[in-house]
Design an enzyme around this catalytic site. Structure first.
Site, PDB file in Angstrom:
ATOM      1  CE  LYS A 179      22.127  93.693  54.670  1.00 51.52           C
ATOM      2  NZ  LYS A 179      22.850  92.684  53.898  1.00 51.52           N
TER       3      LYS A 179
ATOM      4  CB  VAL B  83      28.677 102.987  47.993  1.00 49.83           C
ATOM      5  CG1 VAL B  83      27.750 102.978  46.778  1.00 49.83           C
ATOM      6  CG2 VAL B  83      28.530 104.294  48.751  1.00 49.83           C
ATOM      7  CB  ALA B  84      27.807  98.745  45.610  1.00 48.29           C
ATOM      8  N   GLY B  85      28.125  97.542  49.108  1.00 50.54           N
ATOM      9  CA  GLY B  85      29.014  96.700  49.910  1.00 50.54           C
ATOM     10  C   GLY B  85      28.355  95.489  50.524  1.00 50.54           C
ATOM     11  N   GLY B  86      27.025  95.355  50.385  1.00 52.54           N
ATOM     12  CA  GLY B  86      26.339  94.240  51.044  1.00 52.54           C
ATOM     13  C   GLY B  86      26.052  94.516  52.501  1.00 52.54           C
ATOM     14  CG  MET B  87      28.150  95.969  55.011  1.00 54.12           C
ATOM     15  SD  MET B  87      29.414  96.671  56.048  1.00 54.12           S
ATOM     16  CE  MET B  87      28.736  96.367  57.699  1.00 54.12           C
TER      17      MET B  87
ATOM     18  CB  SER C 202      18.313  99.113  52.764  1.00 57.23           C
ATOM     19  OG  SER C 202      18.330  98.266  51.644  1.00 57.23           O
ATOM     20  CB  ALA C 203      20.935 102.570  55.920  1.00 57.72           C
TER      21      ALA C 203
ATOM     22  CG  ASP D  58      18.420  93.802  52.602  1.00 57.65           C
ATOM     23  OD1 ASP D  58      17.755  92.757  52.714  1.00 57.65           O
ATOM     24  OD2 ASP D  58      19.584  93.830  52.171  1.00 57.65           O
TER      25      ASP D  58
HETATM   26  O1  C5P Z   1      14.660  94.113  47.107  1.00 62.20           O
HETATM   27  P1  C5P Z   1      15.859  94.754  46.516  1.00 62.20           P
HETATM   28  O2  C5P Z   1      15.512  95.826  45.508  1.00 62.20           O
HETATM   29  O3  C5P Z   1      16.847  95.247  47.521  1.00 62.20           O
HETATM   30  O4  C5P Z   1      16.602  93.627  45.707  1.00 62.20           O
HETATM   31  C1  C5P Z   1      17.627  93.914  44.811  1.00 62.20           C
HETATM   32  C2  C5P Z   1      17.792  92.744  43.869  1.00 62.20           C
HETATM   33  O5  C5P Z   1      18.295  91.614  44.595  1.00 62.20           O
HETATM   34  C3  C5P Z   1      16.490  92.252  43.246  1.00 62.20           C
HETATM   35  O6  C5P Z   1      16.227  92.939  42.065  1.00 62.20           O
HETATM   36  C4  C5P Z   1      16.810  90.788  42.982  1.00 62.20           C
HETATM   37  O7  C5P Z   1      17.612  90.666  41.828  1.00 62.20           O
HETATM   38  C5  C5P Z   1      17.690  90.418  44.146  1.00 62.20           C
HETATM   39  N1  C5P Z   1      16.932  89.805  45.275  1.00 62.20           N
HETATM   40  C6  C5P Z   1      16.442  88.521  45.134  1.00 62.20           C
HETATM   41  N2  C5P Z   1      15.750  87.945  46.170  1.00 62.20           N
HETATM   42  C7  C5P Z   1      15.568  88.619  47.324  1.00 62.20           C
HETATM   43  C8  C5P Z   1      16.067  89.921  47.495  1.00 62.20           C
HETATM   44  C9  C5P Z   1      16.750  90.502  46.437  1.00 62.20           C
HETATM   45  O8  C5P Z   1      16.612  87.890  44.084  1.00 62.20           O
HETATM   46  N3  C5P Z   1      14.916  88.025  48.312  1.00 62.20           N
END
Ligand code: C5P
Length: 311
Positions: A10, A99-103, A107-108, A140
């Site tokens: 995404k 990986v660890a790219g913000g995409m 989650s996928a 995500d």
């Molecule tokens: O939900 P997820 O495990 O992907 O989130 C990873 C980290 O990103 C969370 O531990 C939090 O630090 C941060 N996060 C946040 N607010 C969100 C989504 C993620 O602070 N709405």
């Protein structure tokens, strides 16, 4: 028997971030667009739960029970009372999303493993149950299941499907190292200290631009509140953004928590030109083009009926 599920990456065309909540998360107005870079998750009955991964960045993917794909399989098995050999599965991830790219690559894999195990085990979880499990796994993950385009509110997990009136062409520049999402949110909090952080709201101009399929209007409306935090932790990304802009991208932004940068182009040809210029710029590791929206997690096992998900 094996089941293979294909899941897209995404890009966030808008990521509005509110102040930190008492639980540490942030309320978001998160406009997701699924784009055609995919991971494939294959599950096969095995003696024990095992995760393997192949692809250019495979070495960076955790193969233990912190992997979202493993957690998805365990969560589904637990809800349906499957234990021992019934729930033992080999999960193989063919990784193409950075990986660890913000995409949303992790989650996928979570959404993909969930749909694959549900199909393999015949658990026939309802759509709501699958979305519930996804939301437990991460903010995500529900979007990775659903795909297309959606507005995520709450911590991003409550989705409303959005109409999109055309295909948008993107270029993605992958950086030489990853960025941790929690670290970027922590940096957002640090930069916001003493400031009044407004409630996150979706931009009507942006939703209209998506509905019209108008890349110029979308380019004028894209925004990412995490971008200053990502740039603060990874200042070299400014050079990549500048190189894409100079090459004629309509918009240049950090994708989600970064460090992948995303560039919007008017059509496929101009996307290829921007991609070429970025490759030549020496400001990133790899460059890919992809367009969206595309469907969410889809069973693609040869011989099986193709089952796109959607809300
Ligand atoms: O939900 P997820 O495990 O992907 O989130 C990873 C980290 O990103 C969370 O531990 C939090 O630090 C941060 N996060 C946040 N607010 C969100 C989504 C993620 O602070 N709405």
């Amino acid at each position: 028997m094996s089941v293979t599920v294909r899941v897209p990456a995404k890009v966030n065309v808008q990521l509005a971030v509110g102040a930190a909540r008492p639980d540490g998360f942030h309320d978001l107005a998160n406009v997701f667009l699924a784009v055609g870079l995919h991971d494939e998750v294959t599950v096969t009955p095995a003696d024990e739960l095992r995760v393997t991964c192949a692809g250019p960045d495979a070495g960076q993917v955790p193969l233990d029970r912190t992997n979202l794909a493993a957690r998805a399989a365990l969560a589904l098995a637990q809800r349906h009372g499957l234990a021992g050999p019934e729930a033992a599965v080999h999960i193989h991830i063919a990784k193409d999303i950075p990986v660890a790219g913000g995409m949303a690559g992790g989650s996928a894999d979570g959404a993909g493993a969930l749909l694959a195990c549900d199909t393999l085990w015949g658990t026939r979880a309802s759509r709501e149950e699958l979305l519930d499990i996804c939301a437990e796994l991460g903010s995500d993950v529900p979007f990775s299941l659903v795909g297309g385009a959606a507005l995520g509110t709450g911590r991003g997990e409550r989705l409303r499907t959005l109409d999109v009136g055309g295909t948008f062409h993107w270029v993605f520049a992958m950086a030489g190292r990853g960025l941790s999402t929690p670290a970027v949110f922590r940096e957002f909090d640090r930069l916001a200290q003493g400031l009044d952080v407004p409630e996150p709201v979706a931009s009507q101009e942006l939703l209209d631009a998506l509905a019209k399929g108008d890349p110029d209007a979308l380019a004028a409306a894209v925004s990412n509140d995490l971008q200053p935090a990502a740039l603060s932790l990874f200042p070299e990304l400014a050079d990549t953004l500048a190189a894409g802009r100079a090459a004629g991208a309509l918009a240049a932004l950090v994708s989600g928590s970064g460090p992948t940068t995303a560039f919007l182009a008017r059509e496929a040809e101009s996307a290829a030109e921007v991609a070429g210029a970025l490759r030549a710029s020496d400001t990133c590791r790899t460059v890919r083009t992809a367009s969206g929206p595309v469907p969410g997690a889809t069973v693609v096992t040869p011989g099986a009926a193709t089952v796109p998900t959607g809300l």
